[in-house]
Write a protein that holds these residues in place. Structure first.
Motif, PDB file in Angstrom:
ATOM      1  N   ASN A 204       5.172   6.771  13.868  1.00  0.00           N
ATOM      2  CA  ASN A 204       5.320   7.209  15.260  1.00  0.00           C
ATOM      3  C   ASN A 204       6.329   6.367  16.035  1.00  0.00           C
ATOM      4  O   ASN A 204       6.296   6.300  17.248  1.00  0.00           O
ATOM      5  CB  ASN A 204       3.963   7.153  15.973  1.00  0.00           C
ATOM      6  CG  ASN A 204       3.345   5.778  15.856  1.00  0.00           C
ATOM      7  OD1 ASN A 204       3.849   4.920  15.119  1.00  0.00           O
ATOM      8  ND2 ASN A 204       2.264   5.532  16.577  1.00  0.00           N
ATOM      9  N   SER A 205       7.205   5.683  15.294  1.00  0.00           N
ATOM     10  CA  SER A 205       8.139   4.784  15.964  1.00  0.00           C
ATOM     11  C   SER A 205       9.581   5.252  15.762  1.00  0.00           C
ATOM     12  O   SER A 205       9.902   5.867  14.745  1.00  0.00           O
ATOM     13  CB  SER A 205       7.954   3.384  15.376  1.00  0.00           C
ATOM     14  OG  SER A 205       8.826   2.496  15.996  1.00  0.00           O
TER      15      SER A 205
ATOM     16  N   ALA B 100      10.835  -1.377  11.955  1.00  0.00           N
ATOM     17  CA  ALA B 100      10.148  -2.663  12.128  1.00  0.00           C
ATOM     18  C   ALA B 100      10.747  -3.704  11.181  1.00  0.00           C
ATOM     19  O   ALA B 100      10.748  -4.897  11.470  1.00  0.00           O
ATOM     20  CB  ALA B 100       8.655  -2.502  11.858  1.00  0.00           C
TER      21      ALA B 100
ATOM     22  N   THR C 110      10.019 -14.207  17.069  1.00  0.00           N
ATOM     23  CA  THR C 110       9.422 -13.757  18.325  1.00  0.00           C
ATOM     24  C   THR C 110       8.472 -12.578  18.092  1.00  0.00           C
ATOM     25  O   THR C 110       8.478 -11.965  17.026  1.00  0.00           O
ATOM     26  CB  THR C 110      10.519 -13.335  19.316  1.00  0.00           C
ATOM     27  OG1 THR C 110      11.413 -12.494  18.621  1.00  0.00           O
ATOM     28  CG2 THR C 110      11.271 -14.525  19.871  1.00  0.00           C
ATOM     29  N   SER C 111       7.715 -12.278  19.110  1.00  0.00           N
ATOM     30  CA  SER C 111       6.769 -11.171  19.016  1.00  0.00           C
ATOM     31  C   SER C 111       7.516  -9.858  18.787  1.00  0.00           C
ATOM     32  O   SER C 111       8.553  -9.622  19.396  1.00  0.00           O
ATOM     33  CB  SER C 111       5.974 -11.138  20.326  1.00  0.00           C
ATOM     34  OG  SER C 111       5.089 -10.074  20.280  1.00  0.00           O
ATOM     35  N   GLY C 112       7.005  -9.060  17.879  1.00  0.00           N
ATOM     36  CA  GLY C 112       7.646  -7.777  17.585  1.00  0.00           C
ATOM     37  C   GLY C 112       8.778  -7.876  16.575  1.00  0.00           C
ATOM     38  O   GLY C 112       9.458  -6.888  16.278  1.00  0.00           O
ATOM     39  N   ALA C 113       8.985  -9.073  16.003  1.00  0.00           N
ATOM     40  CA  ALA C 113      10.096  -9.280  15.068  1.00  0.00           C
ATOM     41  C   ALA C 113       9.864  -8.631  13.709  1.00  0.00           C
ATOM     42  O   ALA C 113      10.794  -8.465  12.925  1.00  0.00           O
ATOM     43  CB  ALA C 113      10.339 -10.774  14.888  1.00  0.00           C
ATOM     44  N   GLY C 114       8.603  -8.295  13.413  1.00  0.00           N
ATOM     45  CA  GLY C 114       8.313  -7.653  12.131  1.00  0.00           C
ATOM     46  C   GLY C 114       7.478  -8.504  11.190  1.00  0.00           C
ATOM     47  O   GLY C 114       7.283  -8.153  10.025  1.00  0.00           O
ATOM     48  N   LYS C 115       6.937  -9.608  11.692  1.00  0.00           N
ATOM     49  CA  LYS C 115       6.207 -10.548  10.824  1.00  0.00           C
ATOM     50  C   LYS C 115       4.967  -9.903  10.194  1.00  0.00           C
ATOM     51  O   LYS C 115       4.757  -9.979   8.989  1.00  0.00           O
ATOM     52  CB  LYS C 115       5.798 -11.806  11.626  1.00  0.00           C
ATOM     53  CG  LYS C 115       6.992 -12.518  12.257  1.00  0.00           C
ATOM     54  CD  LYS C 115       6.580 -13.747  13.031  1.00  0.00           C
ATOM     55  CE  LYS C 115       5.712 -13.501  14.253  1.00  0.00           C
ATOM     56  NZ  LYS C 115       6.347 -12.694  15.312  1.00  0.00           N
ATOM     57  N   THR C 116       4.141  -9.278  11.044  1.00  0.00           N
ATOM     58  CA  THR C 116       2.923  -8.651  10.518  1.00  0.00           C
ATOM     59  C   THR C 116       3.277  -7.512   9.561  1.00  0.00           C
ATOM     60  O   THR C 116       2.678  -7.385   8.484  1.00  0.00           O
ATOM     61  CB  THR C 116       2.063  -8.123  11.690  1.00  0.00           C
ATOM     62  OG1 THR C 116       1.641  -9.242  12.470  1.00  0.00           O
ATOM     63  CG2 THR C 116       0.844  -7.367  11.202  1.00  0.00           C
ATOM     64  N   THR C 117       4.262  -6.729   9.946  1.00  0.00           N
ATOM     65  CA  THR C 117       4.690  -5.621   9.088  1.00  0.00           C
ATOM     66  C   THR C 117       5.103  -6.162   7.717  1.00  0.00           C
ATOM     67  O   THR C 117       4.741  -5.618   6.679  1.00  0.00           O
ATOM     68  CB  THR C 117       5.870  -4.873   9.754  1.00  0.00           C
ATOM     69  OG1 THR C 117       5.485  -4.520  11.079  1.00  0.00           O
ATOM     70  CG2 THR C 117       6.256  -3.633   8.972  1.00  0.00           C
TER      71      THR C 117
END
Ligand code: ADP
Length: 279
Positions: free
Chosen positions: A13-14, A18, A37-44
């Motif tokens: 849905n993006s 990512a 930084t936040s949203g950089a793709g680390k969790t992905t």
């Protein structure tokens, strides 16, 4: 070994990717810290390391992740789940039981560990984390640090080759954060377990990891040893990541030929440096 080649991922849905063109090889026994930084793709990225992406979380997947010769697209995620254990950022949602012992048992039973091995594995995992006394405790009554240890113990009981942790120290005080890193270092050194950890506190990464990866907008903005960071101080600043002051200081003193030793990454090393300079 985990080999990541030209990895790209866009959530269903993006509109934007990512991850985009990520290349990295994680050798057996490595200890890799991921920051950015936040949203950089680390969790992905962590989700891609054992097939959760693209198998359980759908989207456009490019490139490949090969774990010990097996492509995560071609094999069931279950095949990798034991080899590459993950502690998610939101551990509360990861925990399935209400009592510590049951939490660890759940994983062991779920992965079909033979009955006669279960008690031994449970005890060893609790001992490894130094939480034998928490065995009968309600998980809801534990501190953040204790919960992290339970989550790591649950994973360790499955005897993984790689442990992936997503900001395990995010809500911990400095001393508990260091304790988690000390435990992971011991598991890495003594058991040869490969560790991949997402961490925002750069000082901790500098002190403990073998390699560091900085993600920015889905790209690898830096990859190297903590000492290599010194070649990219300007880049780190641009990315809003603070290089430890002691590292900057030693870098300047070397540049100005005041000091002819190595870059310092920790306050202890910096103290030694200053003592040497002062003779
Ligand atoms: P980080 O861990 O570095 O904060 P994430 O991997 O969580 O970054 O997110 C990377 C990008 O993917 C961000 O732009 C985020 O908004 C987006 N993203 C993360 N999870 C989802 C999702 N489930 N659906 C759509 N977009 C997502």
């Amino acid at each position: 070994m985990i080999s990541v080649k030209d990895l790209g991922f866009k959530y269903q849905n993006s509109k934007t990717a990512a991850l985009d063109g990520v290349n990295i090889e994680i050798a057996d026994g490595d200890f890799v810290g991921i920051t950015g930084t936040s949203g950089a793709g680390k969790t992905t990225f962590t989700f891609a390391l054992n097939g959760i992406i693209p198998q359980k979380i759908k989207g456009d997947f490019y490139g490949s992740v090969i774990i010990d010769g097996k492509d995560t697209v071609e094999h069931h995620a279950e095949e990798f789940a034991q080899k590459v254990g993950e502690v998610f950022q939101d551990i509360d949602s990861q925990m399935v039981a209400s009592v510590v012992e049951d939490e660890i048992l759940f994983g062991l039973e779920n992965f079909g560990v033979p009955h006669e091995e279960i008690e031994d594995r449970l005890q060893k995992a609790l001992k490894e984390l130094g939480i034998e006394d928490l065995r009968d405790r309600e998980i809801s009554s534990l501190s953040g640090g204790q919960k992290q240890k339970v989550a790591i113990a649950s994973m360790l009981a499955l005897e993984p080759e790689v442990i992936v942790l997503d900001e395990p120290t995010g809500e911990l005080d400095p001393e508990s954060s260091r304790e988690i890193f000390r435990i992971l270092t011991r598991l890495n050194r003594e058991k040869g377990i490969t560790v991949v950890i997402v961490e925002q506190k750069i000082m901790l990464l500098c002190e403990y990891v073998k390699h560091m990866m900085v993600l920015e907008k889905g790209h690898v903005a830096f990859y190297g040893t903590p000492k290599d960071m010194v070649t990219s101080i300007a880049k780190f600043k641009e990315l809003g990541i603070n290089v430890p002051r002691v590292t900057e200081l030693s870098s300047r003193l070397i540049e100005e030929k005041v000091y002819d030793g190595e870059i310092t990454l920790t306050v202890d090393d910096a103290e030694k440096m200053v003592r040497r300079i002062l003779g």
